[in-house]
Design a protein around this motif. Structure first.
Motif, PDB file in Angstrom:
ATOM      1  N   ASP A 115     -66.333 122.838  35.521  1.00  0.00           N
ATOM      2  CA  ASP A 115     -66.131 124.038  36.329  1.00  0.00           C
ATOM      3  C   ASP A 115     -67.451 124.795  36.420  1.00  0.00           C
ATOM      4  N   GLU A 116     -68.326 124.302  37.298  1.00  0.00           N
ATOM      5  CA  GLU A 116     -69.653 124.889  37.436  1.00  0.00           C
ATOM      6  C   GLU A 116     -69.604 126.318  37.973  1.00  0.00           C
ATOM      7  N   THR A 117     -68.649 126.596  38.847  1.00  0.00           N
ATOM      8  CA  THR A 117     -68.529 127.936  39.419  1.00  0.00           C
ATOM      9  C   THR A 117     -68.237 128.963  38.328  1.00  0.00           C
ATOM     10  N   GLN A 118     -67.270 128.644  37.460  1.00  0.00           N
ATOM     11  CA  GLN A 118     -66.922 129.571  36.377  1.00  0.00           C
ATOM     12  C   GLN A 118     -68.051 129.666  35.359  1.00  0.00           C
ATOM     13  N   ALA A 119     -68.755 128.561  35.118  1.00  0.00           N
ATOM     14  CA  ALA A 119     -69.885 128.592  34.184  1.00  0.00           C
ATOM     15  C   ALA A 119     -70.954 129.553  34.691  1.00  0.00           C
ATOM     16  N   LEU A 120     -71.269 129.470  35.961  1.00  0.00           N
ATOM     17  CA  LEU A 120     -72.262 130.363  36.547  1.00  0.00           C
ATOM     18  C   LEU A 120     -71.788 131.815  36.510  1.00  0.00           C
ATOM     19  N   ALA A 121     -70.519 132.048  36.847  1.00  0.00           N
ATOM     20  CA  ALA A 121     -69.975 133.410  36.814  1.00  0.00           C
ATOM     21  C   ALA A 121     -70.038 133.979  35.399  1.00  0.00           C
ATOM     22  N   THR A 122     -69.799 133.150  34.400  1.00  0.00           N
ATOM     23  CA  THR A 122     -69.852 133.593  33.009  1.00  0.00           C
ATOM     24  C   THR A 122     -71.270 133.976  32.630  1.00  0.00           C
ATOM     25  N   LEU A 123     -72.245 133.163  33.011  1.00  0.00           N
ATOM     26  CA  LEU A 123     -73.651 133.499  32.718  1.00  0.00           C
ATOM     27  C   LEU A 123     -74.055 134.793  33.420  1.00  0.00           C
ATOM     28  N   GLU A 124     -73.589 134.974  34.654  1.00  0.00           N
ATOM     29  CA  GLU A 124     -73.906 136.205  35.367  1.00  0.00           C
ATOM     30  C   GLU A 124     -73.257 137.414  34.684  1.00  0.00           C
TER      31      GLU A 124
END
Length: 131
Positions: A115-124
């Motif tokens: 889930d790359e989208t959620q991974a990026l949102a988490t880092l943001e």
């Protein structure tokens, strides 16, 4: 080789003074790096037990608690206990929202689930935890 060599030294430090919480966290980090996943959960768990509820902790103690939750989560993740691991990452991010480690750990959790989208949102979210 260094993490493996460090484990017995941290074990000796913890045995000499079980209340030395930085030594217990060092043991957890070294054991995790040495790929000994049972030991970090035990060592970091002892820190969580020793610190108790968060309502009376100093900022340094809160940082130790956040690190301990992150380390327990990483150890659980290495044992493929992802749901339990994620709960520890979530707790760590709530206790020390400015610390990058729990956010990175949560992002890695999402990446393991593709889930790359959620991974990026988490880092943001972790880069600006106040919003």
């Amino acid at each position: 080789h260094q993490p493996t060599a460090a484990v017995p030294h941290f074990q000796a430090a913890v045995a000499a003074d079980p209340k030395a919480l930085p030594a217990a966290l060092g043991l957890a980090k070294a054991a995790l790096a040495a790929k000994q996943p049972e030991l970090p959960a035990e060592a970091a768990g002892s820190v969580l037990f020793a610190l108790g509820p968060t309502d009376h902790l100093t900022p340094d103690q809160l940082n130790m608690m956040g690190a301990a939750h992150t380390l327990v989560g990483q150890a659980l993740s290495h044992r493929n206990l992802e749901d339990q691991a994620f709960e520890h990452f979530r707790r760590a991010s709530a206790i020390v929202p400015a610390a990058p480690e729990p956010w990175r750990a949560m992002a890695a959790h999402y990446l393991r689930q593709a889930d790359e989208t959620q991974a990026l949102a988490t880092l943001e979210a972790g880069s600006n935890p106040a919003t």
